[in-house]
Scaffold this motif. Structure first.
Motif, mmCIF file in Angstrom:
data_model
loop_
_atom_site.group_PDB
_atom_site.id
_atom_site.type_symbol
_atom_site.label_atom_id
_atom_site.label_comp_id
_atom_site.label_asym_id
_atom_site.label_seq_id
_atom_site.Cartn_x
_atom_site.Cartn_y
_atom_site.Cartn_z
ATOM 1 N N GLY A 51 39.528 62.224 -2.656
ATOM 2 C CA GLY A 51 38.220 62.316 -2.947
ATOM 3 C C GLY A 51 37.743 63.094 -1.533
ATOM 4 N N HIS A 52 38.091 62.920 -0.335
ATOM 5 C CA HIS A 52 37.486 63.455 0.636
ATOM 6 C C HIS A 52 37.690 64.814 0.470
ATOM 7 N N TYR A 96 49.468 62.823 11.570
ATOM 8 C CA TYR A 96 49.396 63.166 12.991
ATOM 9 C C TYR A 96 50.046 62.077 13.785
#
Ligand code: ADP
Ligand code: X2W
Length: 324
Positions: A36-37, A219
């Motif tokens: 969604g982002h 990350y």
């Protein structure tokens, strides 16, 4: 303005460079999860839609699973309903579930289907409820050693790939929303889209699972900084999982289950980069974080990376090895 002879040649060269990949990818099933982002920018989403159509016409069998976390959050807020996450999953009350279903199936999926079909009549939207594609039970996560009730959140117990296979055989692009019905209580459950994509990739015996999100990859040392981890074996990821937080928990758990379940590779890539999917599928660029199956199924036989074998965070020896 007419394109210069040089830029026309560059284009021809790029097309030719894709040839080995095109040959390799023929008839391969790839499950692509669009977060969604990553859908926040309409132009990027439209570029994604074109990429998926390109994959289809290039001879692959793409299946799209979409998210919609931010879109659900906005609608819940508009209606004054609570929005809280535990263990990376949305606590979903019964009224919130109605909103989740409406936003995913009625809004986000419709937009994506429309954008894909602007390039050709290929996309067919469906939810996990359709043809009982996804069946779920209530998910009860453990947080700090305690089981926690997070409401209508589902764990997938069964995948019926029949409807998706039929669409693929017809040359269509299934676009799947991550809601599922429970066979036990008949309720509809909110399934994290990463979890749904991983389960579908496994059941479809996909060659690749690609997850587009809003960061470059996984990350090390998040959120303090650190580098994107280029490559992890399933076993390396399994060790890392307890340290992960937020949205990376379902994402990397899904990647792990997928490669353990027989999917060739699972990759998390940056959906903010235009044409990220094409870069991933048709170039040598090692984008994002790739999860590959364990080289050796017996942990005792493979305690450490061998000489010349990459460890976590190091790029693999050659993309072809880890490629779909
Ligand atoms: N180790 C990590 N590396 C990268 N991102 C992380 C990490 N841990 C948590 N995150 C968060 O996970 C988010 C991606 O997951 P999520 O919000 O669920 O995205 P999506 O909507 O694409 O599924 C990133 O935006 C970042 O805030
Ligand atoms: C249980 C759960 O957390 N479900 C997710 C479903 C949507 C989703 O996963 O969207 P993204 O991929 O954009 O995060 C939610 O309600 O937000």
């Amino acid at each position: 303005m007419m394109p210069s002879r040089w830029s026309a040649l560059e284009k021809a060269r790029s097309v030719c460079e894709a040839l080995p990949w095109l040959t390799r990818h023929q008839n391969r099933t790839v499950v692509i999860k669009l977060g969604g982002h990553a859908m926040a920018d309409e132009r990027l989403t439209a570029a994604f839609a074109r990429d998926v159509v390109f994959l289809r016409y290039a001879g692959l069998r793409p299946v799209v699973v979409h998210g919609g976390g931010p879109q659900i959050g906005a609608e819940l807020e508009r209606r004054g309903l609570a929005s809280e996450f535990k263990a990376g999953l949305r606590v979903t009350s019964a009224p919130a579930m109605d909103v989740v279903r409406m936003v995913l199936a009625g809004q986000v999926q419709r937009e994506l289907v429309g954008l894909i079909n602007a390039n050709g009549p290929l996309a067919v939207g469906m939810t996990g409820e359709d043809a009982d594609t996804l069946t779920a039970v209530r998910h009860v996560p453990w947080v700090d050693g305690e089981p926690v009730d997070i409401g209508r959140v589902g764990d997938i117990t069964r995948v019926d790939t029949g409807a998706i296979e039929a669409l693929l055989a017809d040359g269509r692009i299934p676009v799947v929303s991550s809601v599922a019905r429970s066979a036990e209580d008949g309720h509809v459950y909110n399934v994290n889209a990463d979890t749904a994509a991983a389960a579908l990739a496994t059941a479809l015996r996909a060659q690749a699972l690609v997850m587009l999100t809003d960061v470059e990859g996984l990350y090390a040392g998040w959120p303090a900084g650190g580098e994107v981890i280029a490559r992890l074996t399933a076993r390396e990821l399994e060790k890392l999982l307890p340290e992960l937080a937020d949205g990376m928990v379902p994402k990397m758990t899904g990647c792990l289950h997928a490669v353990r379940g027989g999917v060739g590779t699972a990759r998390v890539i940056d959906g903010r980069v235009p044409h990220a999917v094409l870069l991933e599928m048709f170039t040598d660029e090692g984008v994002g974080t790739v999860i590959v199956p364990d080289p050796d199924p017996d942990p005792d036989l493979d305690p450490e990376p061998g000489p010349g074998e990459p460890g976590p965070g190091e790029p693999g020896p050659g993309r072809a090895e880890a490629r779909p």
